[in-house]
Design a protein around this motif. Structure first.
Motif, short mmCIF file in Angstrom:
data_model
loop_
_atom_site.label_atom_id
_atom_site.label_comp_id
_atom_site.label_asym_id
_atom_site.label_seq_id
_atom_site.Cartn_x
_atom_site.Cartn_y
_atom_site.Cartn_z
N GLU A 57 -5.31 -15.78 36.32
CA GLU A 57 -6.15 -16.66 35.52
C GLU A 57 -6.78 -17.71 36.41
O GLU A 57 -6.14 -18.21 37.35
CB GLU A 57 -5.28 -17.33 34.45
N GLU A 58 -8.02 -18.03 36.12
CA GLU A 58 -8.68 -19.13 36.82
C GLU A 58 -9.48 -19.93 35.80
O GLU A 58 -10.34 -19.38 35.10
CB GLU A 58 -9.60 -18.62 37.93
N ASN A 59 -9.16 -21.22 35.71
CA ASN A 59 -9.87 -22.11 34.78
C ASN A 59 -9.92 -21.54 33.37
O ASN A 59 -10.95 -21.61 32.70
CB ASN A 59 -11.27 -22.43 35.30
N GLY A 60 -8.81 -20.95 32.92
CA GLY A 60 -8.72 -20.43 31.57
C GLY A 60 -9.27 -19.03 31.37
O GLY A 60 -9.12 -18.45 30.30
N GLU A 61 -9.90 -18.47 32.38
CA GLU A 61 -10.46 -17.11 32.28
C GLU A 61 -9.45 -16.11 32.86
O GLU A 61 -8.94 -16.31 33.97
CB GLU A 61 -11.78 -17.02 33.05
N LEU A 62 -9.20 -15.03 32.13
CA LEU A 62 -8.30 -13.99 32.62
C LEU A 62 -9.10 -13.04 33.50
O LEU A 62 -10.08 -12.45 33.06
CB LEU A 62 -7.66 -13.24 31.46
N LEU A 63 -8.66 -12.92 34.77
CA LEU A 63 -9.41 -12.14 35.75
C LEU A 63 -8.80 -10.76 35.99
O LEU A 63 -9.48 -9.87 36.50
CB LEU A 63 -9.46 -12.88 37.09
N GLY A 64 -7.52 -10.61 35.67
CA GLY A 64 -6.86 -9.34 35.91
C GLY A 64 -5.40 -9.41 35.54
O GLY A 64 -4.90 -10.46 35.12
N PHE A 65 -4.72 -8.28 35.72
CA PHE A 65 -3.28 -8.24 35.44
C PHE A 65 -2.63 -7.12 36.24
O PHE A 65 -3.30 -6.19 36.70
CB PHE A 65 -3.01 -8.04 33.95
N ALA A 66 -1.34 -7.23 36.39
CA ALA A 66 -0.51 -6.16 36.96
C ALA A 66 0.68 -5.99 36.05
O ALA A 66 1.22 -6.97 35.52
CB ALA A 66 -0.06 -6.53 38.37
N SER A 67 1.10 -4.74 35.84
CA SER A 67 2.30 -4.49 35.04
C SER A 67 3.26 -3.64 35.86
O SER A 67 2.85 -2.72 36.58
CB SER A 67 1.96 -3.82 33.71
N VAL A 68 4.54 -3.98 35.73
CA VAL A 68 5.58 -3.38 36.56
C VAL A 68 6.73 -2.91 35.68
O VAL A 68 7.20 -3.66 34.82
CB VAL A 68 6.11 -4.40 37.59
N PHE A 69 7.19 -1.68 35.93
CA PHE A 69 8.43 -1.23 35.34
C PHE A 69 9.53 -1.71 36.27
O PHE A 69 9.78 -1.12 37.33
CB PHE A 69 8.44 0.29 35.15
#
Length: 145
Positions: A57-69
């Motif tokens: 997140e930057e300045n309230g904007e979601l830029l990406g994600f990662a998910s992990v098992f």
């Protein structure tokens, strides 16, 4: 241009709708060779179920994600909004994931996803083997850190 106020944090329910949209948009642009006619934003929910999700997140904007098992140290998903690719968002998510691994980490990268493959190879992931999935041939990759 790099992100300077980037925050990597745990997922909250408030992120869900934005990440569903981001997930679908990135899949559509990254995997144009696949039949996407049945894809929907809610696929994010089943893809990340029971996984640790890290959000960029930057300045309230979601830029990406990662998910992990977590139990398997398996990086299942790493997605960055198209307009933020190449700005270190993916790298910062990857660093967070790698720092959380309790042993050697693995991931599967579709062979045809050349941009992702180059990204992981550049950041010390190694191809260990190949396999086939419903989405096509993939590389099993390992990060020993």
């Amino acid at each position: 241009m790099e992100c300077f106020n980037l925050l990597i944090r745990s997922f909250t329910e408030n992120d869900r709708l934005n990440l569903q949209t981001l997930y679908l948009q990135v899949r559509l642009s990254a995997w144009p060779w696949l039949d996407s006619s049945a894809w929907k934003p809610e696929d994010f929910d089943s893809t990340t179920q029971d996984e640790q999700i890290w959000v960029a997140e930057e300045n309230g904007e979601l830029l990406g994600f990662a998910s992990v098992f977590v139990a398997d140290n398996f990086l299942h998903s790493l997605y960055v909004a198209q307009k933020h690719q190449g700005k270190r968002v993916g790298l910062e998510l990857l660093k967070k994931v790698q720092a959380e691994f309790t042993a050697s980490g693995t991931l599967k990268c579709l062979v045809k996803n050349e941009n992702a493959l180059e990204f992981y190879l550049r950041h010390d992931w190694k191809i260990e083997s190949t396999g086939d999935s419903v989405d096509g041939e993939y590389y099993l990759m390992r990060y020993a850190g």
